[in-house]
Design an enzyme around this catalytic site. Structure first.
Site, PDB file in Angstrom:
ATOM      1  N   SER A 126       0.837  -1.196   0.000  1.00  0.00           N
ATOM      2  CA  SER A 126       0.000   0.000   0.000  1.00  0.00           C
ATOM      3  C   SER A 126       0.872   1.247   0.000  1.00  0.00           C
ATOM      4  O   SER A 126       1.983   1.241   0.545  1.00  0.00           O
ATOM      5  CB  SER A 126      -0.857  -0.033   1.271  1.00  0.00           C
ATOM      6  OG  SER A 126      -1.465   1.214   1.495  1.00  0.00           O
ATOM      7  N   TYR A 184      -2.342  -1.183  11.098  1.00  0.00           N
ATOM      8  CA  TYR A 184      -2.583  -1.697   9.737  1.00  0.00           C
ATOM      9  C   TYR A 184      -1.421  -1.348   8.822  1.00  0.00           C
ATOM     10  O   TYR A 184      -0.851  -2.208   8.136  1.00  0.00           O
ATOM     11  CB  TYR A 184      -3.896  -1.132   9.158  1.00  0.00           C
ATOM     12  CG  TYR A 184      -3.980  -1.378   7.659  1.00  0.00           C
ATOM     13  CD1 TYR A 184      -4.310  -2.628   7.162  1.00  0.00           C
ATOM     14  CD2 TYR A 184      -3.650  -0.366   6.746  1.00  0.00           C
ATOM     15  CE1 TYR A 184      -4.320  -2.877   5.799  1.00  0.00           C
ATOM     16  CE2 TYR A 184      -3.660  -0.607   5.384  1.00  0.00           C
ATOM     17  CZ  TYR A 184      -4.002  -1.863   4.908  1.00  0.00           C
ATOM     18  OH  TYR A 184      -3.996  -2.099   3.559  1.00  0.00           O
ATOM     19  N   LYS A 226       1.838  -3.666   6.625  1.00  0.00           N
ATOM     20  CA  LYS A 226       2.327  -3.626   5.236  1.00  0.00           C
ATOM     21  C   LYS A 226       3.840  -3.415   5.215  1.00  0.00           C
ATOM     22  O   LYS A 226       4.554  -4.029   4.421  1.00  0.00           O
ATOM     23  CB  LYS A 226       1.600  -2.528   4.446  1.00  0.00           C
ATOM     24  CG  LYS A 226       0.111  -2.800   4.251  1.00  0.00           C
ATOM     25  CD  LYS A 226      -0.155  -4.117   3.534  1.00  0.00           C
ATOM     26  CE  LYS A 226      -1.616  -4.490   3.491  1.00  0.00           C
ATOM     27  NZ  LYS A 226      -1.878  -5.848   2.983  1.00  0.00           N
TER      28      LYS A 226
HETATM   29  P1  NAD Z   1     -11.276  -7.000   1.053  1.00  0.00           P
HETATM   30  O1  NAD Z   1     -11.537  -7.015   2.516  1.00  0.00           O
HETATM   31  O2  NAD Z   1     -12.406  -6.714   0.142  1.00  0.00           O
HETATM   32  O3  NAD Z   1     -10.627  -8.400   0.614  1.00  0.00           O
HETATM   33  C1  NAD Z   1      -9.856  -9.183   1.483  1.00  0.00           C
HETATM   34  C2  NAD Z   1     -10.428 -10.592   1.442  1.00  0.00           C
HETATM   35  O4  NAD Z   1      -9.609 -11.436   2.267  1.00  0.00           O
HETATM   36  C3  NAD Z   1     -11.848 -10.691   1.970  1.00  0.00           C
HETATM   37  O5  NAD Z   1     -12.646 -11.412   1.054  1.00  0.00           O
HETATM   38  C4  NAD Z   1     -11.710 -11.451   3.296  1.00  0.00           C
HETATM   39  O6  NAD Z   1     -12.831 -12.256   3.555  1.00  0.00           O
HETATM   40  C5  NAD Z   1     -10.462 -12.266   3.034  1.00  0.00           C
HETATM   41  N1  NAD Z   1      -9.703 -12.640   4.241  1.00  0.00           N
HETATM   42  C6  NAD Z   1      -9.205 -11.826   5.200  1.00  0.00           C
HETATM   43  N2  NAD Z   1      -8.571 -12.546   6.122  1.00  0.00           N
HETATM   44  C7  NAD Z   1      -8.658 -13.848   5.746  1.00  0.00           C
HETATM   45  C8  NAD Z   1      -8.196 -15.083   6.280  1.00  0.00           C
HETATM   46  N3  NAD Z   1      -7.503 -15.138   7.432  1.00  0.00           N
HETATM   47  N4  NAD Z   1      -8.474 -16.213   5.625  1.00  0.00           N
HETATM   48  C9  NAD Z   1      -9.163 -16.191   4.463  1.00  0.00           C
HETATM   49  N5  NAD Z   1      -9.615 -15.076   3.903  1.00  0.00           N
HETATM   50  C10 NAD Z   1      -9.385 -13.910   4.544  1.00  0.00           C
HETATM   51  O7  NAD Z   1     -10.059  -5.990   0.828  1.00  0.00           O
HETATM   52  P2  NAD Z   1      -9.440  -5.426  -0.541  1.00  0.00           P
HETATM   53  O8  NAD Z   1      -9.756  -3.986  -0.605  1.00  0.00           O
HETATM   54  O9  NAD Z   1      -9.782  -6.295  -1.678  1.00  0.00           O
HETATM   55  O10 NAD Z   1      -7.895  -5.531  -0.194  1.00  0.00           O
HETATM   56  C11 NAD Z   1      -7.105  -6.625  -0.617  1.00  0.00           C
HETATM   57  C12 NAD Z   1      -5.663  -6.424  -0.159  1.00  0.00           C
HETATM   58  O11 NAD Z   1      -5.182  -5.189  -0.668  1.00  0.00           O
HETATM   59  C13 NAD Z   1      -5.490  -6.332   1.356  1.00  0.00           C
HETATM   60  O12 NAD Z   1      -4.270  -6.961   1.687  1.00  0.00           O
HETATM   61  C14 NAD Z   1      -5.396  -4.857   1.615  1.00  0.00           C
HETATM   62  O13 NAD Z   1      -4.663  -4.568   2.784  1.00  0.00           O
HETATM   63  C15 NAD Z   1      -4.647  -4.400   0.375  1.00  0.00           C
HETATM   64  N6  NAD Z   1      -4.862  -2.971   0.047  1.00  0.00           N
HETATM   65  C16 NAD Z   1      -6.143  -2.501  -0.086  1.00  0.00           C
HETATM   66  C17 NAD Z   1      -6.343  -1.154  -0.391  1.00  0.00           C
HETATM   67  C18 NAD Z   1      -7.737  -0.587  -0.512  1.00  0.00           C
HETATM   68  O14 NAD Z   1      -7.885   0.623  -0.400  1.00  0.00           O
HETATM   69  N7  NAD Z   1      -8.781  -1.386  -0.756  1.00  0.00           N
HETATM   70  C19 NAD Z   1      -5.250  -0.313  -0.576  1.00  0.00           C
HETATM   71  C20 NAD Z   1      -3.954  -0.838  -0.437  1.00  0.00           C
HETATM   72  C21 NAD Z   1      -3.782  -2.190  -0.117  1.00  0.00           C
HETATM   73  C1  WQD Z   2      -9.806   9.228   0.892  1.00  0.00           C
HETATM   74  C2  WQD Z   2     -10.043  10.712   1.149  1.00  0.00           C
HETATM   75  C3  WQD Z   2     -10.430  11.261   3.461  1.00  0.00           C
HETATM   76  C4  WQD Z   2     -14.273   9.193   3.851  1.00  0.00           C
HETATM   77  C5  WQD Z   2      -7.019   4.366   3.139  1.00  0.00           C
HETATM   78  C6  WQD Z   2      -5.916   3.737   3.941  1.00  0.00           C
HETATM   79  C7  WQD Z   2      -4.781   3.359   3.039  1.00  0.00           C
HETATM   80  C8  WQD Z   2      -5.260   2.526   1.870  1.00  0.00           C
HETATM   81  C9  WQD Z   2      -6.423   3.130   1.172  1.00  0.00           C
HETATM   82  C10 WQD Z   2      -5.077   0.205   2.376  1.00  0.00           C
HETATM   83  C11 WQD Z   2      -9.325  11.227   2.406  1.00  0.00           C
HETATM   84  C12 WQD Z   2     -11.654  11.564   2.623  1.00  0.00           C
HETATM   85  C13 WQD Z   2     -13.090   9.706   3.343  1.00  0.00           C
HETATM   86  C14 WQD Z   2     -15.300  10.095   4.249  1.00  0.00           C
HETATM   87  C15 WQD Z   2     -13.906  11.926   3.553  1.00  0.00           C
HETATM   88  N1  WQD Z   2      -5.751   1.250   2.306  1.00  0.00           N
HETATM   89  N2  WQD Z   2     -12.897  11.040   3.192  1.00  0.00           N
HETATM   90  N3  WQD Z   2     -15.073  11.429   4.069  1.00  0.00           N
HETATM   91  O1  WQD Z   2      -7.407   7.428   3.777  1.00  0.00           O
HETATM   92  O2  WQD Z   2      -6.485   7.699   1.432  1.00  0.00           O
HETATM   93  O3  WQD Z   2      -6.488   5.499   2.481  1.00  0.00           O
HETATM   94  O4  WQD Z   2      -7.441   3.455   2.128  1.00  0.00           O
HETATM   95  O5  WQD Z   2      -3.892   0.042   2.306  1.00  0.00           O
HETATM   96  O6  WQD Z   2      -3.854   2.668   3.807  1.00  0.00           O
HETATM   97  O7  WQD Z   2      -5.460   4.667   4.906  1.00  0.00           O
HETATM   98  O8  WQD Z   2      -8.642   6.472   1.755  1.00  0.00           O
HETATM   99  O9  WQD Z   2     -10.987   6.378   1.049  1.00  0.00           O
HETATM  100  O10 WQD Z   2     -10.466   6.516   3.525  1.00  0.00           O
HETATM  101  O11 WQD Z   2     -10.087   8.510   2.090  1.00  0.00           O
HETATM  102  O12 WQD Z   2     -13.745  13.140   3.429  1.00  0.00           O
HETATM  103  O13 WQD Z   2     -16.361   9.703   4.754  1.00  0.00           O
HETATM  104  O14 WQD Z   2     -11.439  10.919   1.403  1.00  0.00           O
HETATM  105  O15 WQD Z   2     -10.218  12.256   4.432  1.00  0.00           O
HETATM  106  O16 WQD Z   2      -8.899  12.517   2.121  1.00  0.00           O
HETATM  107  P1  WQD Z   2      -7.233   6.878   2.424  1.00  0.00           P
HETATM  108  P2  WQD Z   2     -10.126   6.890   2.128  1.00  0.00           P
END
Ligand code: NAD
Ligand code: WQD
Length: 343
Positions: A128, A154, A158
């Site tokens: 991330s 969290y 990462k």
């Molecule tokens: P998500 O929660 O939709 O998907 C994660 C999936 O993993 C879910 O279906 C959950 O049921 C499954 N899971 C969690 N723990 C488990 C376990 N112990 N055993 C089996 N299944 C399990 O999340 P996402 O947004 O698709 O994110 C996927 C990956 O990307 C994560 O590692 C997250 O940290 C990373 N990531 C997400 C974002 C974002 O903003 N969505 C940004 C950066 C990184």
């Molecule tokens: C985006 C922008 C908020 C909700 C998070 C994690 C990051 C990564 C992605 C996994 C920000 C604003 C949001 C609301 C708002 N995840 N906001 N009102 O914070 O960039 O990142 O998700 O790795 O680690 O920190 O994403 O979608 O929460 O926010 O104003 O109700 O929207 O302040 O500026 P963020 P977000």
């Protein structure tokens, strides 16, 4: 190159995982999902069936449980693993850090142990942009930007995850590894049949926007309007989830061309910054919907402005975004309407 190759997709029923499944199938891979549905819904599996035209093999297992996971490695000869499974709610991780270390670190170590034991050659890790923290002067970060101390458990999972992979590499392991540092994934498959399925109140911006417009939430609060940005709201790099999904397949393609004992890290973003107000304005304009929103105080721990330098992703992965944030907003809205009719 991809014909008949089995890829284990942990967390494959989740938001990014499910979109990656579509892309893997399109490129001729055979994905196998391992997910215990703790943060996903089985409606996604039927959406996947409808898009792909056949069922994806899915094993309902907790990846933290070695005895549940090992039989999958005995059953299939995996050519690669895409490791999505993790918990991802930043605020929750502050209140319940052990849950995050147990699942995100315990899960990763388990999957890696089995990868080593069964000689699975290729490994893609969901990292991330949170690893960069708040960029100091330049808001566009490249992969050489110094990593920052995490501002949540969290985020720390990462950083530690990337470090574990680095240590495994340094130990001389055969495994080939790439960490993809995602910026802010938004949107849904253009079919509207799969998308993000937030359990409980959404933390992320776009699900909150679409849920407010459809009436599931009363009002959207914009966190802060006095930041040093063009319009006072925070700036992020919003990337369409299908573009992000595609980057995973390109990463697998790259790994297969490499010799043993390879590691690298790549940003996956669009290279452009967009403010919260720009997202809201675009949503109203593109959908014609009303949106009930107000300004509120800043959210603790928010980064002011960050977006990706995409030079490395484009050259190394031979990958480029096809969609912009406007496309993603429309697709997310289609998905929200689909959910309203079907759930
Ligand atoms: P998500 O929660 O939709 O998907 C994660 C999936 O993993 C879910 O279906 C959950 O049921 C499954 N899971 C969690 N723990 C488990 C376990 N112990 N055993 C089996 N299944 C399990 O999340 P996402 O947004 O698709 O994110 C996927 C990956 O990307 C994560 O590692 C997250 O940290 C990373 N990531 C997400 C974002 C974002 O903003 N969505 C940004 C950066 C990184
Ligand atoms: C985006 C922008 C908020 C909700 C998070 C994690 C990051 C990564 C992605 C996994 C920000 C604003 C949001 C609301 C708002 N995840 N906001 N009102 O914070 O960039 O990142 O998700 O790795 O680690 O920190 O994403 O979608 O929460 O926010 O104003 O109700 O929207 O302040 O500026 P963020 P977000």
């Amino acid at each position: 190159m991809s014909m008949n190759k089995h890829i284990l997709v942990t967390g494959g029923a989740g938001y990014i995982g499910s979109h990656t499944i579509v892309q893997l199938v399109e490129y001729g891979y055979i994905p196998i999902i391992a997910d215990d549905f703790r943060n996903s819904n089985k409606i996604v599996l039927s959406g996947l069936d409808d898009i792909i035209g056949h069922q994806i093999v899915t094993h309902e297992v907790d990846i933290c449980d070695y005895s549940q996971l090992k039989p999958l490695f005995e059953k299939y000869h995996f050519d690669g693993i895409i490791h999505f499974a993790a918990d991802k709610a930043v605020g929750e991780s502050v209140n319940n850090p052990l849950k995050y270390y147990k699942n995100n670190i315990g899960g990763l170590v388990n999957v890696l142990e089995l990868s080593v034991e069964f000689n699975v050659p290729n490994f893609v890790f969901s990292s991330s942009c949170t690893v960069y923290g708040e960029p100091i002067d330049i808001k566009e970060v490249d992969e050489l930007t110094k990593l920052s101390k995490a501002n949540s458990p969290y985020g720390n999972t990462k950083l530690i995850g990337e470090q574990i992979l680095q240590d495994l590499h340094t130990s001389g392991s055969d495994i080939k590894i790439i960490s993809l540092r995602y910026f802010n994934p938004i949107g849904a498959h253009p079919s509207g049949l799969i998308g993000e399925f937030p359990v409980g109140k959404p933390n992320n911006l776009l699900p909150f926007v679409t849920q407010t417009a459809i009436g599931k939430q009363k009002e959207l609060t914009v966190f802060g309007n006095d930041y040093p940005t063009t319009d006072g709201t925070c700036v992020r790099d919003y990337i369409h989830v299908c573009d992000l999904a595609d980057a995973h397949v390109k990463a697998l393609d790259l790994l297969q061309k490499k010799e043993r004992n390879f590691i690298d890290q790549v940003n996956i973003g669009t290279g452009k910054g967009t403010s919260v107000l720009e997202i809201i304005t675009a949503f109203k304009k593109l959908t014609g919907e009303k949106l009930n929103w107000k300004f509120g105080p800043r959210r603790n721990g928010d980064v002011v402005e960050i977006y990706a330098n995409v030079a490395k992703s484009e050259s190394l992965l031979n990958w480029k975004c096809k969609y912009n944030y406007q496309d993603a907003i429309l697709h997310a809205w289609q998905w929200e309407k689909h959910l309203a009719q079907h759930v």
